[in-house]
Design a protein around this motif. Sequence first.
Motif, PDB file in Angstrom:
ATOM      1  N   GLY A 142      36.538  48.964  45.995  1.00  0.00           N
ATOM      2  CA  GLY A 142      36.255  47.790  46.812  1.00  0.00           C
ATOM      3  C   GLY A 142      34.825  47.313  46.626  1.00  0.00           C
ATOM      4  O   GLY A 142      34.562  46.102  46.533  1.00  0.00           O
ATOM      5  N   SER A 143      33.893  48.245  46.557  1.00  0.00           N
ATOM      6  CA  SER A 143      32.491  47.881  46.320  1.00  0.00           C
ATOM      7  C   SER A 143      32.313  47.221  44.956  1.00  0.00           C
ATOM      8  O   SER A 143      31.575  46.239  44.824  1.00  0.00           O
ATOM      9  CB  SER A 143      31.595  49.115  46.416  1.00  0.00           C
ATOM     10  N   ALA A 144      33.004  47.742  43.961  1.00  0.00           N
ATOM     11  CA  ALA A 144      32.931  47.157  42.619  1.00  0.00           C
ATOM     12  C   ALA A 144      33.491  45.743  42.617  1.00  0.00           C
ATOM     13  O   ALA A 144      32.923  44.836  41.997  1.00  0.00           O
ATOM     14  CB  ALA A 144      33.669  48.034  41.614  1.00  0.00           C
ATOM     15  N   HIS A 145      34.597  45.528  43.306  1.00  0.00           N
ATOM     16  CA  HIS A 145      35.187  44.186  43.388  1.00  0.00           C
ATOM     17  C   HIS A 145      34.237  43.216  44.094  1.00  0.00           C
ATOM     18  O   HIS A 145      34.107  42.061  43.695  1.00  0.00           O
ATOM     19  CB  HIS A 145      36.533  44.216  44.116  1.00  0.00           C
ATOM     20  N   THR A 146      33.583  43.677  45.154  1.00  0.00           N
ATOM     21  CA  THR A 146      32.632  42.829  45.866  1.00  0.00           C
ATOM     22  C   THR A 146      31.483  42.453  44.943  1.00  0.00           C
ATOM     23  O   THR A 146      31.073  41.283  44.886  1.00  0.00           O
ATOM     24  CB  THR A 146      32.089  43.545  47.122  1.00  0.00           C
ATOM     25  N   GLN A 147      30.948  43.422  44.228  1.00  0.00           N
ATOM     26  CA  GLN A 147      29.841  43.159  43.312  1.00  0.00           C
ATOM     27  C   GLN A 147      30.269  42.185  42.220  1.00  0.00           C
ATOM     28  O   GLN A 147      29.587  41.214  41.941  1.00  0.00           O
ATOM     29  CB  GLN A 147      29.338  44.467  42.697  1.00  0.00           C
ATOM     30  N   ARG A 148      31.407  42.442  41.603  1.00  0.00           N
ATOM     31  CA  ARG A 148      31.857  41.617  40.485  1.00  0.00           C
ATOM     32  C   ARG A 148      32.290  40.222  40.947  1.00  0.00           C
ATOM     33  O   ARG A 148      31.962  39.213  40.338  1.00  0.00           O
ATOM     34  CB  ARG A 148      33.019  42.300  39.780  1.00  0.00           C
ATOM     35  N   GLY A 149      33.017  40.154  42.054  1.00  0.00           N
ATOM     36  CA  GLY A 149      33.601  38.894  42.478  1.00  0.00           C
ATOM     37  C   GLY A 149      32.704  38.003  43.312  1.00  0.00           C
ATOM     38  O   GLY A 149      32.890  36.796  43.357  1.00  0.00           O
ATOM     39  N   PHE A 150      31.723  38.584  43.987  1.00  0.00           N
ATOM     40  CA  PHE A 150      30.879  37.773  44.865  1.00  0.00           C
ATOM     41  C   PHE A 150      29.411  37.883  44.495  1.00  0.00           C
ATOM     42  O   PHE A 150      28.789  36.929  44.061  1.00  0.00           O
ATOM     43  CB  PHE A 150      31.083  38.168  46.333  1.00  0.00           C
ATOM     44  N   GLN A 151      28.860  39.056  44.657  1.00  0.00           N
ATOM     45  CA  GLN A 151      27.419  39.219  44.461  1.00  0.00           C
ATOM     46  C   GLN A 151      26.992  38.949  43.026  1.00  0.00           C
ATOM     47  O   GLN A 151      25.962  38.323  42.791  1.00  0.00           O
ATOM     48  CB  GLN A 151      26.977  40.612  44.894  1.00  0.00           C
ATOM     49  N   GLY A 152      27.764  39.407  42.079  1.00  0.00           N
ATOM     50  CA  GLY A 152      27.398  39.231  40.673  1.00  0.00           C
ATOM     51  C   GLY A 152      27.494  37.794  40.193  1.00  0.00           C
ATOM     52  O   GLY A 152      26.862  37.420  39.209  1.00  0.00           O
ATOM     53  N   GLY A 153      28.262  36.967  40.893  1.00  0.00           N
ATOM     54  CA  GLY A 153      28.454  35.599  40.458  1.00  0.00           C
ATOM     55  C   GLY A 153      27.592  34.568  41.151  1.00  0.00           C
ATOM     56  O   GLY A 153      27.595  33.400  40.763  1.00  0.00           O
ATOM     57  N   ARG A 154      26.877  34.974  42.171  1.00  0.00           N
ATOM     58  CA  ARG A 154      26.073  33.987  42.896  1.00  0.00           C
ATOM     59  C   ARG A 154      24.742  33.748  42.187  1.00  0.00           C
ATOM     60  O   ARG A 154      24.229  34.624  41.492  1.00  0.00           O
ATOM     61  CB  ARG A 154      25.867  34.417  44.343  1.00  0.00           C
ATOM     62  N   PRO A 155      24.179  32.544  42.376  1.00  0.00           N
ATOM     63  CA  PRO A 155      22.900  32.245  41.725  1.00  0.00           C
ATOM     64  C   PRO A 155      21.770  33.108  42.281  1.00  0.00           C
ATOM     65  O   PRO A 155      21.836  33.599  43.404  1.00  0.00           O
ATOM     66  CB  PRO A 155      22.644  30.778  42.081  1.00  0.00           C
ATOM     67  N   SER A 156      20.734  33.235  41.509  1.00  0.00           N
ATOM     68  CA  SER A 156      19.541  33.961  41.931  1.00  0.00           C
ATOM     69  C   SER A 156      18.869  33.224  43.083  1.00  0.00           C
ATOM     70  O   SER A 156      18.907  31.989  43.164  1.00  0.00           O
ATOM     71  CB  SER A 156      18.570  34.056  40.755  1.00  0.00           C
ATOM     72  N   LEU A 157      18.231  33.950  43.950  1.00  0.00           N
ATOM     73  CA  LEU A 157      17.450  33.367  45.040  1.00  0.00           C
ATOM     74  C   LEU A 157      16.412  32.397  44.495  1.00  0.00           C
ATOM     75  O   LEU A 157      16.147  31.345  45.065  1.00  0.00           O
ATOM     76  CB  LEU A 157      16.764  34.506  45.813  1.00  0.00           C
TER      77      LEU A 157
END
Length: 111
Positions: free
Chosen positions: A11-26
């Motif tokens: 689940g953590s991997a899916h969150t990282q790949r699907g949400f956090q990894g795809g969002r733009p940099s601050l």
Amino acid sequence: MEALARHDAQGSAHTQRGFQGGRPSLYAFEDRLRELTLPVLVIAGDEDDACIQPSLFLKRTIPASGLAMFPKTGHILNLEEPALFNETLARFLALAEAGRWPARDPASVRP
């Protein structure tokens, strides 16, 4: 760390790949952040190395921002130092609501 260790690895991997990894940099939002006029308080722990530079970036970029750095505290500072967190947040809210949280003094900005 104990709470994070209880999270499902898949689940953590899916969150990282699907949400956090795809969002733009601050940092991609710098121009929009410079336009903010509302009071902002950035709170970071000095043991959260990955968040120190982004916190400084926010402080320097948002005109009416302040930075609170908690010593010997990590990423979940509201759980690590709840009394200090609540006191800091309450002070910020009181100042902001009273109109006593001004934009940064331009003289304090280094070129």
